[in-house]
Each structure stands twice: as C-alpha cells, then as structure tokens.
Design a protein around this motif. Structure first.
Motif, PDB file in Angstrom:
ATOM      1  N   ASP A   1      -3.656  -1.054 -12.724  1.00  0.00           N
ATOM      2  CA  ASP A   1      -3.578   0.369 -12.417  1.00  0.00           C
ATOM      3  C   ASP A   1      -4.776   0.797 -11.566  1.00  0.00           C
ATOM      4  OD1 ASP A   1      -2.578   0.317 -15.695  1.00  0.00           O
ATOM      5  OD2 ASP A   1      -1.231   1.105 -14.145  1.00  0.00           O
ATOM      6  N   PHE A   2      -4.483   1.616 -10.541  1.00  0.00           N
ATOM      7  CA  PHE A   2      -5.528   2.117  -9.645  1.00  0.00           C
ATOM      8  C   PHE A   2      -5.512   3.645  -9.642  1.00  0.00           C
ATOM      9  CE2 PHE A   2      -4.681  -2.142  -8.302  1.00  0.00           C
ATOM     10  CZ  PHE A   2      -5.909  -2.639  -7.895  1.00  0.00           C
ATOM     11  N   GLY A   3      -6.639   4.232  -9.220  1.00  0.00           N
ATOM     12  CA  GLY A   3      -6.737   5.694  -9.204  1.00  0.00           C
ATOM     13  C   GLY A   3      -5.872   6.325  -8.141  1.00  0.00           C
ATOM     14  N   THR A   4      -5.740   5.661  -6.979  1.00  0.00           N
ATOM     15  CA  THR A   4      -4.935   6.214  -5.886  1.00  0.00           C
ATOM     16  C   THR A   4      -4.052   5.118  -5.309  1.00  0.00           C
ATOM     17  OG1 THR A   4      -6.571   5.684  -4.170  1.00  0.00           O
ATOM     18  CG2 THR A   4      -6.807   7.819  -5.313  1.00  0.00           C
ATOM     19  N   ALA A   5      -3.018   5.551  -4.589  1.00  0.00           N
ATOM     20  CA  ALA A   5      -2.117   4.601  -3.944  1.00  0.00           C
ATOM     21  C   ALA A   5      -2.832   3.816  -2.856  1.00  0.00           C
ATOM     22  CB  ALA A   5      -0.907   5.346  -3.354  1.00  0.00           C
TER      23      ALA A   5
ATOM     24  N   ALA B   1      -4.665   0.957  -4.431  1.00  0.00           N
ATOM     25  CA  ALA B   1      -3.706  -0.084  -4.825  1.00  0.00           C
ATOM     26  C   ALA B   1      -3.242  -0.883  -3.610  1.00  0.00           C
ATOM     27  CB  ALA B   1      -2.512   0.553  -5.532  1.00  0.00           C
ATOM     28  N   ALA B   2      -2.976  -0.170  -2.494  1.00  0.00           N
ATOM     29  CA  ALA B   2      -2.526  -0.856  -1.280  1.00  0.00           C
ATOM     30  C   ALA B   2      -3.607  -1.775  -0.734  1.00  0.00           C
ATOM     31  CB  ALA B   2      -2.111   0.168  -0.236  1.00  0.00           C
ATOM     32  N   SER B   3      -4.854  -1.317  -0.791  1.00  0.00           N
ATOM     33  CA  SER B   3      -5.962  -2.136  -0.311  1.00  0.00           C
ATOM     34  C   SER B   3      -6.116  -3.401  -1.154  1.00  0.00           C
ATOM     35  CB  SER B   3      -7.259  -1.324  -0.338  1.00  0.00           C
ATOM     36  OG  SER B   3      -8.359  -2.130   0.040  1.00  0.00           O
ATOM     37  N   ALA B   4      -6.010  -3.243  -2.480  1.00  0.00           N
ATOM     38  CA  ALA B   4      -6.112  -4.398  -3.361  1.00  0.00           C
ATOM     39  C   ALA B   4      -4.952  -5.362  -3.134  1.00  0.00           C
ATOM     40  CB  ALA B   4      -6.142  -3.948  -4.818  1.00  0.00           C
ATOM     41  N   ALA B   5      -3.749  -4.801  -2.916  1.00  0.00           N
ATOM     42  CA  ALA B   5      -2.578  -5.647  -2.672  1.00  0.00           C
ATOM     43  C   ALA B   5      -2.757  -6.473  -1.408  1.00  0.00           C
ATOM     44  CB  ALA B   5      -1.321  -4.787  -2.574  1.00  0.00           C
ATOM     45  N   GLU B   6      -3.328  -5.856  -0.388  1.00  0.00           N
ATOM     46  CA  GLU B   6      -3.559  -6.570   0.866  1.00  0.00           C
ATOM     47  C   GLU B   6      -4.549  -7.707   0.663  1.00  0.00           C
ATOM     48  OE1 GLU B   6      -4.997  -5.638   5.462  1.00  0.00           O
ATOM     49  OE2 GLU B   6      -4.615  -3.999   4.041  1.00  0.00           O
ATOM     50  N   ARG B   7      -5.615  -7.441  -0.101  1.00  0.00           N
ATOM     51  CA  ARG B   7      -6.611  -8.482  -0.361  1.00  0.00           C
ATOM     52  C   ARG B   7      -5.991  -9.636  -1.157  1.00  0.00           C
ATOM     53  NH1 ARG B   7     -12.053  -6.966  -0.326  1.00  0.00           N
ATOM     54  NH2 ARG B   7     -12.433  -9.172  -0.790  1.00  0.00           N
TER      55      ARG B   7
ATOM     56  N   GLN C   1       0.289   1.001  -8.784  1.00  0.00           N
ATOM     57  CA  GLN C   1       0.206  -0.214  -9.597  1.00  0.00           C
ATOM     58  C   GLN C   1       0.408  -1.455  -8.732  1.00  0.00           C
ATOM     59  OE1 GLN C   1       3.145   0.199 -12.711  1.00  0.00           O
ATOM     60  NE2 GLN C   1       1.623   1.029 -14.141  1.00  0.00           N
ATOM     61  N   LEU C   2      -0.304  -2.504  -9.098  1.00  0.00           N
ATOM     62  CA  LEU C   2      -0.132  -3.798  -8.452  1.00  0.00           C
ATOM     63  C   LEU C   2       0.366  -4.784  -9.505  1.00  0.00           C
ATOM     64  CD1 LEU C   2      -0.492  -5.543  -5.924  1.00  0.00           C
ATOM     65  CD2 LEU C   2      -2.836  -6.019  -6.688  1.00  0.00           C
ATOM     66  N   HIS C   3       1.580  -5.324  -9.295  1.00  0.00           N
ATOM     67  CA  HIS C   3       2.176  -6.279 -10.223  1.00  0.00           C
ATOM     68  C   HIS C   3       1.932  -7.693  -9.688  1.00  0.00           C
ATOM     69  CE1 HIS C   3       4.901  -3.414 -12.561  1.00  0.00           C
ATOM     70  NE2 HIS C   3       4.196  -2.661 -11.728  1.00  0.00           N
ATOM     71  N   ILE C   4       1.275  -8.512 -10.490  1.00  0.00           N
ATOM     72  CA  ILE C   4       0.929  -9.880 -10.087  1.00  0.00           C
ATOM     73  C   ILE C   4       1.604 -10.860 -11.033  1.00  0.00           C
ATOM     74  CG2 ILE C   4      -0.962 -11.550  -9.873  1.00  0.00           C
ATOM     75  CD1 ILE C   4      -2.730  -9.296  -9.002  1.00  0.00           C
ATOM     76  N   TRP C   5       2.287 -11.860 -10.453  1.00  0.00           N
ATOM     77  CA  TRP C   5       2.996 -12.863 -11.247  1.00  0.00           C
ATOM     78  C   TRP C   5       2.205 -14.165 -11.272  1.00  0.00           C
ATOM     79  CZ3 TRP C   5       5.560  -8.960  -8.928  1.00  0.00           C
ATOM     80  CH2 TRP C   5       6.561  -8.329  -9.666  1.00  0.00           C
TER      81      TRP C   5
ATOM     82  N   ILE D   1      -1.862 -17.664  -8.721  1.00  0.00           N
ATOM     83  CA  ILE D   1      -0.993 -16.513  -8.468  1.00  0.00           C
ATOM     84  C   ILE D   1       0.183 -16.935  -7.593  1.00  0.00           C
ATOM     85  CG2 ILE D   1      -0.843 -14.234  -7.392  1.00  0.00           C
ATOM     86  CD1 ILE D   1      -3.756 -13.800  -8.093  1.00  0.00           C
ATOM     87  N   VAL D   2       1.396 -16.613  -8.055  1.00  0.00           N
ATOM     88  CA  VAL D   2       2.598 -16.925  -7.275  1.00  0.00           C
ATOM     89  C   VAL D   2       2.845 -15.850  -6.229  1.00  0.00           C
ATOM     90  CG1 VAL D   2       5.075 -17.359  -7.376  1.00  0.00           C
ATOM     91  CG2 VAL D   2       3.598 -18.157  -9.226  1.00  0.00           C
ATOM     92  N   GLY D   3       2.718 -14.591  -6.623  1.00  0.00           N
ATOM     93  CA  GLY D   3       2.967 -13.499  -5.695  1.00  0.00           C
ATOM     94  C   GLY D   3       2.579 -12.161  -6.295  1.00  0.00           C
ATOM     95  N   ALA D   4       2.613 -11.121  -5.465  1.00  0.00           N
ATOM     96  CA  ALA D   4       2.223  -9.778  -5.908  1.00  0.00           C
ATOM     97  C   ALA D   4       3.163  -8.754  -5.298  1.00  0.00           C
ATOM     98  CB  ALA D   4       0.784  -9.484  -5.515  1.00  0.00           C
ATOM     99  N   GLU D   5       3.333  -7.644  -6.015  1.00  0.00           N
ATOM    100  CA  GLU D   5       4.225  -6.570  -5.562  1.00  0.00           C
ATOM    101  C   GLU D   5       3.544  -5.226  -5.799  1.00  0.00           C
ATOM    102  OE1 GLU D   5       8.774  -4.873  -6.326  1.00  0.00           O
ATOM    103  OE2 GLU D   5       7.957  -6.502  -7.540  1.00  0.00           O
ATOM    104  N   LEU D   6       3.573  -4.370  -4.802  1.00  0.00           N
ATOM    105  CA  LEU D   6       2.938  -3.061  -4.890  1.00  0.00           C
ATOM    106  C   LEU D   6       3.966  -2.027  -5.314  1.00  0.00           C
ATOM    107  CD1 LEU D   6       0.414  -1.300  -4.392  1.00  0.00           C
ATOM    108  CD2 LEU D   6       1.208  -1.038  -2.026  1.00  0.00           C
ATOM    109  N   ARG D   7       3.642  -1.261  -6.362  1.00  0.00           N
ATOM    110  CA  ARG D   7       4.508  -0.189  -6.844  1.00  0.00           C
ATOM    111  C   ARG D   7       3.644   1.062  -7.052  1.00  0.00           C
ATOM    112  NH1 ARG D   7       8.189  -3.178 -11.556  1.00  0.00           N
ATOM    113  NH2 ARG D   7       8.956  -4.914 -10.238  1.00  0.00           N
ATOM    114  N   SER D   8       3.650   1.930  -6.054  1.00  0.00           N
ATOM    115  CA  SER D   8       2.872   3.164  -6.104  1.00  0.00           C
ATOM    116  C   SER D   8       1.396   2.850  -6.358  1.00  0.00           C
ATOM    117  CB  SER D   8       3.421   4.106  -7.180  1.00  0.00           C
ATOM    118  OG  SER D   8       2.745   5.335  -7.138  1.00  0.00           O
TER     119      SER D   8
END
Length: 424
Positions: free
Chosen positions: A57-61, A64-70, A39-43, A30-37
């Motif tokens: 896609d996640f059920g709640t923001a 998504a934020a928790s997954a992005a942090e991990r 959704q978590l976009h992973i490159w 994984i190069v990087g990740a970006e949080l959008r509401s």
C-alpha cells in the motif's frame, strides 16, 4: 496474501522495516507485478511449493506507479541474467486426471504465465504415447525457450520422445506440470503441486538429469524410445496389460489400475529371465549418504559413472524385474521407490524380486510403498547399480506406463545428464 506498509524499493529488491514482520523480497524471486490504484501486487512463492501474493500500500497513486516501475525494471534486469523463458510450448493431454489437466490450464497455467510472468504461451492438445505425429510435430517447427507437459508421466515421456525424434537432442529445458495419476517425474524433481513446476519454469531454475535409452527388439525389428522413470517386466507390466483389458469393457476411472493390480497379485505369475548387465563401478548403491537435491546435488554434479569392463549374466524366475532411473516418488511411494537413487549420477538400479508366494510379494509391495527399498527382504530382493542392462524372456514390458512388446530382448542404457529440466 501478505499486506505490507510503504516499502522501500531499491536496486537490490524490496526492503521492509524492522517492525512490520516482513523480511523483504529479492527480484530473483519475483515472477511479476501488477499495479492497482495505490496498491502494488507482487507475485512470488513460499519455498517454491505455494504461491504468495504480496500487496503493498502506498500513500498516492504516483508513489505506487513509481515503485511499480522500479520493480518491473529490476525483475526484467534479473530475468536477463537468469535467462528466464519468454516463449514456451505447453503440451496438454486433455484426458489426464479425468480432465483435470484442461481445467488446470484454464484456471492456473494460462493466467500465471501470460498475465503474471508475461510469457508467450503456445498450447497444443495431444494424446499420450511414445511419439505424437500431429499438432505437436507441427508446433515444434518453431523455436521455444522451454517445453512443458501438462498431464501424467506418459505426457512428459511423449514430449521427450518426440523432441528426440525431431531434434535428436533437447534444444531447451523441459518441465512436467503434474495432472496425472502418479506424476513420478514432477514428484521427484519438485513436488506434486503444479505451482512448484510452474514457478521453477518461470524463474528458470534448471538442472540436468539422466534418461534411459530403451531398445525393444521383436522378431528382429528394433525400436528405440526414451524412458525417464522406470522400465519393468513382471508384476507391473502384467498390471498395465490387465488394466488395458479391463478398460475395454468397463469404465472404473482410477480404480481400474487398483483392480488390475489386485488381479495380477492373485495370479502370482513369475517370469523366466536371462539378464546381462554392466555394473556401475564405485557406486555405493542405496547406501548413498543423502537424497538427491536436484540442481544443488553435489553428488550428481561431480559424478563420472564408470562401468565394469565385462558383462555379468544371471538367470532365474522373477516376480518383477525393475530398472529405476531415479527415486520415482509418487503418492503411492512418497519416499520414493528407491529413496537414495539420484537423478543425474549416470547410474540406474536393477531390482530383481525372486519368485515367491503372493503374501510375501504383497509384503514387499507394502514395504516399498511405505519405506522405499531402503528396507527390503534380502532373501528375495537384489539391487544392483548398473549403466546398461539387457533382459530376455518376458515379451511385455512397462516403460513409463506404456506397454512395450519386446519378444526378443529389451536393452536399456543410461544416458548421463542429457535431459535438461526446470527444477530446483
């Protein structure tokens, strides 16, 4: 773009379920990740040659934020073990590829490294040549984790020579972002796709390759440069000289080199040469059992080149004298000029094409373009594995696309595994 349902993010990576057709991701890819509401976009990438964006896609923001942090924590932890670069110097030749290099920086390289990989990128524009005395030398006063050259083979060669002049070595790995007409370095190490070189850099995939130390002697004055791909006298040097002459009075873009090659073929010149060389001992030459696989190449990793104890000498009239450092792949030689030549085994190849008529030489060129020198006319072509060569006779040589005057002699020596590069 791949869409996935709710992922399970854990310490080892991102795991998918069995029914969604998605096999998961490791943080090392994984190069990087970006949080959008929500959704978590992973490159990441597909086989290092094409970008891949995974949208989760996640059920709640909050989820998504928790997954992005991990994910970001996992990537940062892996980045330290991989020694991923955090500060890069990008050298751009704005004239390469009819301006394609500058566009590539704007549309891809800058957003990829700065926004996705979160790398500090310093950009310097320069011109091709063996050394650069202006903005690049000024920029080299600062430390970097890596150096990138965006342009053709000449841009990469210029970066190599400038680093050697400033540091006498390479303080960090180099990468060639292809944007020129041949791009033999990038094609041989990764692929013609700029993304392949960029992803290898961002993920710190590294290997070490040989380079050629080239000393040109004219009127008693010796000047030393480095070459990464090829040194040649005869047809290819004549083509460069004619191309430069044509460029002085007309603009034909990439067709200029084709016209110059046609004129050189029609002229059908041969050159009287006196050649001395030290042969590489214990090397199987073009009959190597497998192609070079870069960082995973066991032959390069275990090679310990040995040279003969005495010099050998030959003399003759040659259409072309070539010294190849590696396979030299490009759009015109997709399988490589010498397919089984390796990037880091301490051996170069001396290729001698004897005097012949234009038709026979054209057949040789076409065969080399389609098949490489695996199939060659043994009646006019000799291929010798060497570690050092001296050529006398021709006054002009093509050294990685640059015309070099060597009226007295050209001396070439293989520097074994001295050049660190980003490649897989």
């Amino acid at each position: 773009m791949d869409h996935a349902a709710v992922p399970r993010v854990h310490d080892g990576g991102i795991e998918r379920g069995e029914d969604d057709g998605y096999r998961g991701l490791c943080y090392s890819d994984i190069v990087g990740a970006e949080l959008r509401s929500r959704q978590l976009h992973i490159w990441t990438h597909r086989d290092l040659c094409a970008p891949r964006r995974v949208v989760m896609d996640f059920g709640t923001a909050a989820e998504a934020a928790s997954a992005a942090e991990r994910v970001r924590y996992g990537v940062s932890r892996v980045a330290k073990t991989q020694a991923r670069p955090r500060r890069l110097l990008l050298v751009v030749n704005p004239g390469a590829g009819e301006g394609r290099s500058r566009q590539l920086v704007t549309t891809f390289l800058r957003p990829f490294f700065e926004k996705i990989a979160r790398v500090t990128l310093k950009i310097v524009e320069t011109q091709e040549g063996f050394r650069e005395d202006g903005p690049l030398r000024e920029a080299l006063r600062e430390p970097y984790d890596g150096y990138l050259a965006c342009g053709g083979d000449g841009a990469f060669n210029m970066l190599v020579n400038t680093l050697l002049e400033v540091y006498q070595s390479f303080p960090a790995p180099l990468s060639h972002i292809p944007a020129g007409s041949t791009d033999a370095v990038a094609c041989t190490l990764a692929s013609r796709a700029p993304f392949a070189s960029a992803i290898c850099t961002a993920l710190a995939h590294q290997t070490v390759m040989d380079y050629l130390e080239v000393s040109a002697v004219s009127r008693g004055v010796e000047r030393t440069n480095a070459a990464v791909c090829i040194c040649t006298a005869g047809f290819m040097a004549d083509t460069i000289a004619l191309s430069d002459s044509i460029g002085g009075f007309c603009r034909l873009g990439p067709f200029r080199d084709d016209l110059a090659g046609f004129l050189a073929l029609v002229r059908n010149r041969s050159h009287a040469c006196d050649i001395r060389y030290l042969e590489s001992i214990g090397h199987s030459g073009i009959l190597q059992p497998a192609d070079c696989t870069g960082a995973a190449c066991e032959h390069c990793r275990l090679s310990e080149p040995r040279s003969a104890s005495s010099w050998k000498s030959i003399r003759g009239d040659y259409m072309s004298v070539m010294i190849l450092n590696h396979a030299c792949k490009s759009d015109k030689t997709k399988r490589g000029m010498l397919r089984r030549a390796h990037c880091g085994d301490g051996t170069a190849f001396l290729v001698l094409v004897q005097k012949c008529n234009a038709l026979r030489y054209l057949i040789f060129l076409l065969s080399m373009s389609m098949f490489g020198l695996q199939r060659y006319d043994r009646n006019i072509v000799d291929i010798i594995p060497v570690v050092e060569v001296e050529v006398r006779g021709p006054s002009a040589f093509n050294v990685d696309g640059e015309l070099v005057n060597a009226e007295d002699a050209l001396r070439v020596k293989v520097r074994h595994r001295r050049l660190p590069v980003y490649a897989k």
